[in-house]
Design a protein around this motif. Structure first.
Motif, PDB file in Angstrom:
ATOM      1  N   SER A 113      35.770  31.839  40.442  1.00  0.00           N
ATOM      2  CA  SER A 113      35.421  32.213  41.811  1.00  0.00           C
ATOM      3  C   SER A 113      34.246  33.172  41.797  1.00  0.00           C
ATOM      4  CB  SER A 113      36.616  32.874  42.512  1.00  0.00           C
ATOM      5  OG  SER A 113      37.735  31.996  42.510  1.00  0.00           O
ATOM      6  N   ALA A 114      33.333  33.033  42.763  1.00  0.00           N
ATOM      7  CA  ALA A 114      32.142  33.880  42.819  1.00  0.00           C
ATOM      8  C   ALA A 114      32.501  35.327  43.135  1.00  0.00           C
ATOM      9  CB  ALA A 114      31.163  33.331  43.847  1.00  0.00           C
ATOM     10  N   LYS A 115      33.296  35.539  44.180  1.00  0.00           N
ATOM     11  CA  LYS A 115      33.691  36.899  44.560  1.00  0.00           C
ATOM     12  C   LYS A 115      35.208  36.959  44.701  1.00  0.00           C
ATOM     13  CE  LYS A 115      29.338  38.089  46.882  1.00  0.00           C
ATOM     14  NZ  LYS A 115      28.718  38.536  48.147  1.00  0.00           N
ATOM     15  N   ASP A 116      35.676  36.743  45.937  1.00  0.00           N
ATOM     16  CA  ASP A 116      37.119  36.739  46.165  1.00  0.00           C
ATOM     17  C   ASP A 116      37.724  35.489  45.558  1.00  0.00           C
ATOM     18  OD1 ASP A 116      36.818  39.113  47.540  1.00  0.00           O
ATOM     19  OD2 ASP A 116      36.526  38.082  49.490  1.00  0.00           O
TER      20      ASP A 116
END
Length: 264
Positions: free
Chosen positions: A21-24
């Motif tokens: 996942s990129a962030k969250d």
């Protein structure tokens, strides 16, 4: 349950998944790692797990590459030592071989000069010329440029007579006698040996580090194989390549009719 159904806590290598996942956290980017690797946007990411040893593709690839990389560095010392020993043995043979195999004569020092390379490195060189008589009685003029050591460079002035030894009927292979003696007696400088030891130590450490990172013993086999190849190069090919390069600056031409044959 597939990786895309895992919660953020469950998306781990323990369950055979990796979170990309990129962030969250996004379950869509929780992907199966398979044999230690997962595909993300067309790229391959190697995941090492020392507990699995040589059972995963990622560990095997990393172990082989790490061992090979370390072997290149570890092989520097034996390569240079073997190359130096081979060169010394060949020079000793040139100086002690019987007249039917190696002949000596006086060459004329046409020019002496110092070349400057990268990083202010320099080399002392002699341009020499001598006469060589072949087995068929024909006389040849040999001209060549050779690198010499500093003490030999200071020993002669332009126009002086310099003793050379050349292979009978293969006069392009010749050495300056005083320079050959100097090379035999000098050997590798201690500073160079220390530097090579540092490289070799770092190479062995790299190979051992690959085992710790992957748990795969193939790193040692890869390291030993590359060290063997590099050492073989130093023993069998290093001096031959150097002599071939030296020959590029040597010319052999028949002597002019009526030219006087010098002392042999």
């Amino acid at each position: 349950m597939t990786c895309s159904q895992c919660t953020e806590t469950e998306c781990s290598r323990t369950h055979g998944c990796i979170d990309h996942s990129a962030k969250d956290y996004d379950a869509r980017f929780c992907l199966a790692c398979g044999d230690g690797c997962s595909l993300v946007a067309g790229e391959t990411m190697l995941v090492l797990d020392p507990e699995q040893g040589c059972s995963t593709q990622a560990n095997v690839i990393a172990a082989l590459l790490g061992g090979a990389f370390g072997g290149i560095f570890a092989g520097v010392l034996p390569c240079c030592m073997l190359c130096n020993r081979t060169q010394s043995n060949q020079l000793k043979h040139m100086l002690s071989a019987p007249p039917g195999e190696v002949k000596r004569t006086q060459a004329v020092l046409k020019r002496k000069f110092i070349t400057t390379g990268r990083e202010n490195s320099s080399a002392c060189r002699f341009d020499v010329e001598f006469q060589a008589l072949r087995q068929d009685g024909k006389l040849y003029i040999v001209s060549g440029s050779m690198t010499v050591m500093s003490p030999v460079y200071d020993m002669y002035q332009e126009g002086a007579q310099v003793e050379v030894a050349y292979v009978y009927n293969q006069e392009s292979e010749f050495v300056i006698v005083e320079n050959a003696k100097c090379l035999i007696n000098t050997g590798l400088p201690k500073v160079i040996v220390c530097i090579f030891c540092t490289f070799s130590t770092a190479g062995v450490a790299c190979g051992l580090g690959s085992i710790a990172a992957t748990g795969c013993f193939l790193s040692i086999l890869s390291l030993a194989f590359v060290v063997g190849l590099v050492s073989a190069w130093g023993h069998f090919l290093c001096v031959k390549v150097q002599r071939c390069l030296d020959k590029t600056s040597v010319t052999v031409s028949p002597a002019a009719a009526g030219q006087v044959y010098g002392a042999q």
